[in-house]
Motif scaffolding. Sequence first.
Motif, PDB file in Angstrom:
ATOM      1  N   ASN A  24      17.336  16.636  -5.512  1.00 36.13           N
ATOM      2  CA  ASN A  24      16.763  15.305  -5.712  1.00 36.13           C
ATOM      3  C   ASN A  24      16.476  14.961  -7.169  1.00 36.13           C
ATOM      4  O   ASN A  24      15.617  14.128  -7.446  1.00 36.13           O
ATOM      5  N   ILE A  25      17.193  15.581  -8.091  1.00 38.27           N
ATOM      6  CA  ILE A  25      16.983  15.223  -9.495  1.00 38.27           C
ATOM      7  C   ILE A  25      17.619  13.859  -9.768  1.00 38.27           C
ATOM      8  O   ILE A  25      18.649  13.512  -9.191  1.00 38.27           O
ATOM      9  N   PRO A  26      17.021  13.057 -10.637  1.00 41.92           N
ATOM     10  CA  PRO A  26      17.566  11.727 -10.937  1.00 41.92           C
ATOM     11  C   PRO A  26      18.871  11.819 -11.720  1.00 41.92           C
ATOM     12  O   PRO A  26      19.124  12.824 -12.415  1.00 41.92           O
ATOM     13  N   ASP A  27      19.701  10.795 -11.625  1.00 43.56           N
ATOM     14  CA  ASP A  27      20.983  10.783 -12.332  1.00 43.56           C
ATOM     15  C   ASP A  27      20.798  10.908 -13.839  1.00 43.56           C
ATOM     16  O   ASP A  27      21.689  11.391 -14.541  1.00 43.56           O
ATOM     17  N   GLU A  28      19.646  10.484 -14.339  1.00 40.22           N
ATOM     18  CA  GLU A  28      19.369  10.580 -15.775  1.00 40.22           C
ATOM     19  C   GLU A  28      19.294  12.030 -16.257  1.00 40.22           C
ATOM     20  O   GLU A  28      19.408  12.293 -17.450  1.00 40.22           O
ATOM     21  N   GLU A  29      19.091  12.970 -15.337  1.00 42.50           N
ATOM     22  CA  GLU A  29      18.978  14.379 -15.705  1.00 42.50           C
ATOM     23  C   GLU A  29      20.156  15.214 -15.218  1.00 42.50           C
ATOM     24  O   GLU A  29      20.164  16.436 -15.344  1.00 42.50           O
ATOM     25  N   LYS A  30      21.166  14.551 -14.674  1.00 45.52           N
ATOM     26  CA  LYS A  30      22.369  15.250 -14.213  1.00 45.52           C
ATOM     27  C   LYS A  30      23.430  15.244 -15.306  1.00 45.52           C
ATOM     28  O   LYS A  30      23.634  14.230 -15.973  1.00 45.52           O
ATOM     29  N   PHE A  31      24.127  16.356 -15.471  1.00 47.47           N
ATOM     30  CA  PHE A  31      25.210  16.430 -16.437  1.00 47.47           C
ATOM     31  C   PHE A  31      26.442  15.735 -15.869  1.00 47.47           C
ATOM     32  O   PHE A  31      26.868  16.036 -14.749  1.00 47.47           O
ATOM     33  N   SER A  32      27.002  14.809 -16.627  1.00 46.49           N
ATOM     34  CA  SER A  32      28.219  14.131 -16.191  1.00 46.49           C
ATOM     35  C   SER A  32      29.405  15.078 -16.334  1.00 46.49           C
ATOM     36  O   SER A  32      29.769  15.448 -17.451  1.00 46.49           O
ATOM     37  N   PRO A  33      30.034  15.482 -15.225  1.00 44.51           N
ATOM     38  CA  PRO A  33      31.198  16.376 -15.338  1.00 44.51           C
ATOM     39  C   PRO A  33      32.322  15.752 -16.170  1.00 44.51           C
ATOM     40  O   PRO A  33      33.035  16.457 -16.878  1.00 44.51           O
ATOM     41  N   LEU A  34      32.451  14.434 -16.095  1.00 45.18           N
ATOM     42  CA  LEU A  34      33.505  13.763 -16.857  1.00 45.18           C
ATOM     43  C   LEU A  34      33.271  13.907 -18.353  1.00 45.18           C
ATOM     44  O   LEU A  34      34.213  14.085 -19.131  1.00 45.18           O
ATOM     45  N   ASP A  35      32.013  13.874 -18.770  1.00 48.58           N
ATOM     46  CA  ASP A  35      31.714  14.084 -20.189  1.00 48.58           C
ATOM     47  C   ASP A  35      31.841  15.556 -20.563  1.00 48.58           C
ATOM     48  O   ASP A  35      32.316  15.893 -21.640  1.00 48.58           O
ATOM     49  N   VAL A  36      31.419  16.439 -19.655  1.00 54.82           N
ATOM     50  CA  VAL A  36      31.547  17.886 -19.905  1.00 54.82           C
ATOM     51  C   VAL A  36      33.014  18.245 -20.156  1.00 54.82           C
ATOM     52  O   VAL A  36      33.314  19.151 -20.934  1.00 54.82           O
ATOM     53  N   ALA A  37      33.933  17.490 -19.544  1.00 56.87           N
ATOM     54  CA  ALA A  37      35.369  17.756 -19.719  1.00 56.87           C
ATOM     55  C   ALA A  37      35.793  17.660 -21.178  1.00 56.87           C
ATOM     56  O   ALA A  37      36.757  18.305 -21.593  1.00 56.87           O
ATOM     57  N   ARG A  38      35.072  16.875 -21.965  1.00 57.17           N
ATOM     58  CA  ARG A  38      35.431  16.738 -23.388  1.00 57.17           C
ATOM     59  C   ARG A  38      35.205  18.040 -24.161  1.00 57.17           C
ATOM     60  O   ARG A  38      35.775  18.248 -25.217  1.00 57.17           O
ATOM     61  N   PHE A  39      34.346  18.895 -23.643  1.00 62.34           N
ATOM     62  CA  PHE A  39      33.968  20.109 -24.362  1.00 62.34           C
ATOM     63  C   PHE A  39      34.784  21.334 -23.948  1.00 62.34           C
ATOM     64  O   PHE A  39      34.493  22.436 -24.368  1.00 62.34           O
ATOM     65  N   GLY A  40      35.796  21.135 -23.119  1.00 65.81           N
ATOM     66  CA  GLY A  40      36.559  22.260 -22.591  1.00 65.81           C
ATOM     67  C   GLY A  40      37.641  22.783 -23.509  1.00 65.81           C
ATOM     68  O   GLY A  40      38.296  23.772 -23.190  1.00 65.81           O
ATOM     69  N   LYS A  41      37.847  22.114 -24.633  1.00 62.81           N
ATOM     70  CA  LYS A  41      38.850  22.565 -25.597  1.00 62.81           C
ATOM     71  C   LYS A  41      38.231  22.567 -26.991  1.00 62.81           C
ATOM     72  O   LYS A  41      37.264  21.865 -27.248  1.00 62.81           O
ATOM     73  N   LYS A  42      38.821  23.341 -27.884  1.00 66.43           N
ATOM     74  CA  LYS A  42      38.275  23.492 -29.220  1.00 66.43           C
ATOM     75  C   LYS A  42      38.124  22.148 -29.923  1.00 66.43           C
ATOM     76  O   LYS A  42      39.022  21.310 -29.884  1.00 66.43           O
ATOM     77  N   GLY A  43      36.981  21.937 -30.567  1.00 67.86           N
ATOM     78  CA  GLY A  43      36.725  20.695 -31.274  1.00 67.86           C
ATOM     79  C   GLY A  43      37.333  20.685 -32.661  1.00 67.86           C
ATOM     80  O   GLY A  43      38.004  21.638 -33.069  1.00 67.86           O
ATOM     81  N   ASP A  44      37.077  19.607 -33.389  1.00 63.72           N
ATOM     82  CA  ASP A  44      37.643  19.481 -34.732  1.00 63.72           C
ATOM     83  C   ASP A  44      36.574  19.499 -35.821  1.00 63.72           C
ATOM     84  O   ASP A  44      36.774  19.007 -36.913  1.00 63.72           O
ATOM     85  N   GLY A  45      35.411  20.077 -35.489  1.00 62.27           N
ATOM     86  CA  GLY A  45      34.332  20.136 -36.470  1.00 62.27           C
ATOM     87  C   GLY A  45      33.335  21.204 -36.088  1.00 62.27           C
ATOM     88  O   GLY A  45      33.668  22.182 -35.415  1.00 62.27           O
ATOM     89  N   ASP A  46      32.092  21.021 -36.494  1.00 64.70           N
ATOM     90  CA  ASP A  46      31.022  21.966 -36.193  1.00 64.70           C
ATOM     91  C   ASP A  46      30.830  22.076 -34.688  1.00 64.70           C
ATOM     92  O   ASP A  46      30.714  21.071 -33.986  1.00 64.70           O
ATOM     93  N   ILE A  47      30.761  23.295 -34.158  1.00 65.32           N
ATOM     94  CA  ILE A  47      30.664  23.488 -32.716  1.00 65.32           C
ATOM     95  C   ILE A  47      29.358  22.964 -32.133  1.00 65.32           C
ATOM     96  O   ILE A  47      29.242  22.788 -30.924  1.00 65.32           O
ATOM     97  N   SER A  48      28.370  22.724 -32.983  1.00 68.70           N
ATOM     98  CA  SER A  48      27.071  22.265 -32.496  1.00 68.70           C
ATOM     99  C   SER A  48      26.957  20.749 -32.438  1.00 68.70           C
ATOM    100  O   SER A  48      25.940  20.229 -31.997  1.00 68.70           O
ATOM    101  N   TYR A  49      27.983  20.040 -32.870  1.00 70.10           N
ATOM    102  CA  TYR A  49      27.920  18.582 -32.904  1.00 70.10           C
ATOM    103  C   TYR A  49      28.744  17.971 -31.781  1.00 70.10           C
ATOM    104  O   TYR A  49      29.928  18.277 -31.619  1.00 70.10           O
ATOM    105  N   GLU A  50      28.131  17.102 -31.038  1.00 64.89           N
ATOM    106  CA  GLU A  50      28.810  16.413 -29.937  1.00 64.89           C
ATOM    107  C   GLU A  50      30.022  15.650 -30.434  1.00 64.89           C
ATOM    108  O   GLU A  50      31.070  15.592 -29.771  1.00 64.89           O
ATOM    109  N   SER A  51      29.927  15.077 -31.637  1.00 60.63           N
ATOM    110  CA  SER A  51      31.000  14.257 -32.181  1.00 60.63           C
ATOM    111  C   SER A  51      32.259  15.058 -32.517  1.00 60.63           C
ATOM    112  O   SER A  51      33.319  14.468 -32.775  1.00 60.63           O
TER     113      SER A  51
END
Length: 375
Positions: free
Chosen positions: A79-106
């Motif tokens: 029963n956790i609110p949607d505001e506290e649920k991790f969006s799997p679609l957004d998590v998908a962006r993090f499944g491959k190596k990024g192009d900058g600092d690993i700690s930055y979402e951008s």
Amino acid sequence: MRFGIIWLSVLFSSVVSQAAMPAFTTFGDDYSIQEGSDKVLGNLPATLSQDSIGQCAAWAAATMLQINNCRIKNQDCKNIPDEEKFSPLDVARFGKKGDGDISYESSYRGISLDGSTGAFAMEIVGLHVGSAASEACMSLDKILSKLGGVTDYAEQNQIDALKELQELYKKSQKLDKNCETCLAKFVETDAQGICQKFNIKNDPIRLAKAFSEETFDKFLDDIFSPPECKRAKNRAYFEGKDRMQIGLWPTDKTGAKDKNYNSAMEKIKSVLDKGYPVMIQGICATETVTKKCKGKDKKGVEYNETHSTVVVGYGRMCDPAGKNCYDAVKLQNSWGETWQKSTKGGWVSAEDLFKNTPLNNETLAWLEDKPPEKK
């Protein structure tokens, strides 16, 4: 995993009658868990469905993060609110190596429809960035709402719409790059179908930017990920960021003799006994298992058919007489609630699952509390 209604064939399988996908052999109605043989995690979130998105790894990673968050915060996970649920679609962006600092979402741009690495996504979101867009801000169900919304299986109209989206992007890449008005006209005419089929705001500037991206993955990120989801108030935060660490098995240090079914089950049991869920990666979900886990569609085109899922329990599944018993694991799968119910709550044969899962490095992944610092 690719698009497709790949799980329907397992609905009525049993331990006697193998499923079309042999990794997911289920049990007949007369089978039950032997008393005292099981360990099942409680306080689990609602079962998610990846629907028509071939991103089982991201859905598994989001489930792993959610279960651990609920444990840490002592929340009612159902029963956790949607505001506290991790969006799997957004998590998908993090499944491959990024192009900058690993700690930055951008640093992580691009949503691939062809899958990613679940353990990597879980580690980056949970232990480095520490957050992902919330389900309230970025929801696959909302995006697909004009096409019927997320269901327990991939509806053909959604699969077709996503394929059309890819073709539209390919068409935009053929525009004359020296023509300043060509892209604007394309967005004004051809691109209007996107907003009509998907629940996406008709913003010409945003659409033009998306069609200017160098890859289809970045294009999807632009149109599916609202800019406001980057704001702190629209993100779900992982409470274990500084107190947990990732566990992986096998690793380079694991001897060849130890890469076997018994060792895999021992590892799963030891992690579950501590109260943590376990992710399994690289499950071969083809109807006919091959070494490279390849399948062919109706047109003869070869595709990869591996799957990632979450183990939340283990036990011995026995017939009424207790004479025929099998190792079983309970899965929290991304194929929706219908699949969960059809498999006695996600119970499948552990032996068949690992018979069809190559024990490559990082087949198993989990998050665990860091050991106390020595004083």
